[in-house]
Design a protein around this motif. Sequence first.
Motif, short mmCIF file in Angstrom:
data_model
loop_
_atom_site.label_atom_id
_atom_site.label_comp_id
_atom_site.label_asym_id
_atom_site.label_seq_id
_atom_site.Cartn_x
_atom_site.Cartn_y
_atom_site.Cartn_z
N MET A 43 0.84 -1.19 0.00
CA MET A 43 0.00 0.00 0.00
C MET A 43 0.88 1.24 0.00
SD MET A 43 -2.86 0.89 2.80
CE MET A 43 -3.46 2.51 2.96
N ASP A 44 0.52 2.20 -0.83
CA ASP A 44 1.30 3.43 -0.93
C ASP A 44 0.95 4.36 0.22
OD1 ASP A 44 2.40 2.51 -3.26
OD2 ASP A 44 0.86 3.43 -4.52
N LYS A 45 1.98 4.93 0.81
CA LYS A 45 1.78 5.87 1.90
C LYS A 45 1.65 7.27 1.34
CE LYS A 45 4.16 3.39 5.52
NZ LYS A 45 5.09 3.51 6.63
N THR A 46 0.87 8.08 2.02
CA THR A 46 0.73 9.46 1.60
C THR A 46 1.89 10.28 2.18
OG1 THR A 46 -0.60 10.04 3.53
CG2 THR A 46 -1.78 9.24 1.59
N ILE A 47 1.97 11.51 1.75
CA ILE A 47 3.04 12.39 2.22
C ILE A 47 2.90 12.63 3.73
CG2 ILE A 47 3.97 14.73 2.08
CD1 ILE A 47 3.50 14.66 -0.89
N ASP A 48 1.67 12.74 4.22
CA ASP A 48 1.47 12.95 5.67
C ASP A 48 1.96 11.74 6.46
OD1 ASP A 48 0.37 15.45 5.28
OD2 ASP A 48 -1.66 14.65 5.08
N ASP A 49 1.69 10.53 5.96
CA ASP A 49 2.17 9.32 6.64
C ASP A 49 3.70 9.28 6.63
OD1 ASP A 49 -0.44 8.52 7.05
OD2 ASP A 49 -0.49 7.27 5.24
N LEU A 50 4.27 9.61 5.49
CA LEU A 50 5.74 9.61 5.40
C LEU A 50 6.35 10.68 6.31
CD1 LEU A 50 6.18 9.08 1.57
CD2 LEU A 50 6.72 7.45 3.38
N GLN A 51 5.68 11.83 6.40
CA GLN A 51 6.16 12.90 7.28
C GLN A 51 6.18 12.42 8.73
OE1 GLN A 51 6.97 15.95 5.92
NE2 GLN A 51 7.68 16.75 7.86
N ARG A 52 5.11 11.73 9.15
CA ARG A 52 5.06 11.19 10.51
C ARG A 52 6.15 10.15 10.73
NH1 ARG A 52 -0.08 9.61 9.71
NH2 ARG A 52 -1.21 11.46 9.19
N ASP A 53 6.37 9.28 9.73
CA ASP A 53 7.43 8.27 9.85
C ASP A 53 8.80 8.92 9.95
OD1 ASP A 53 5.48 6.36 9.67
OD2 ASP A 53 5.91 5.81 7.57
N MET A 54 9.01 10.00 9.17
CA MET A 54 10.29 10.69 9.21
C MET A 54 10.52 11.33 10.58
SD MET A 54 11.69 13.78 6.80
CE MET A 54 10.55 14.97 7.44
N GLU A 55 9.49 11.95 11.14
CA GLU A 55 9.63 12.56 12.46
C GLU A 55 9.86 11.51 13.53
OE1 GLU A 55 6.11 14.91 12.81
OE2 GLU A 55 6.82 16.40 11.36
#
Length: 90
Positions: free
Chosen positions: A1-13
């Motif tokens: 499943m593709d993650k959205t930019i918001d999900d990736l932002q949370r993962d990065m933080e």
Amino acid sequence: MDKTIDDLQRDMEAAASALDFEEARRIRDRINLIRGGADAADAAQADTSGLVRQRSGAMGLGSSRQRPLPPPDWKPPPKPDPMTSGRKRK
């Protein structure tokens, strides 16, 4: 499943708060690829290990153009004679 930019932002933080800066860098580069127009699947597969930011002044003053190289057989013109500069011909 593709993650959205918001999900990736949370993962990065989350990775940055866990002091896993390499993973945070990978996620940041993936976000930048998605924002640049790549689809999420290509961004997930992209190898971003060689990407580096441009250093200021490395390619010329305030530009991204490289310095032009003269042809190999080019010689600079002779310098003007200082004894005759600024003198009128009469």
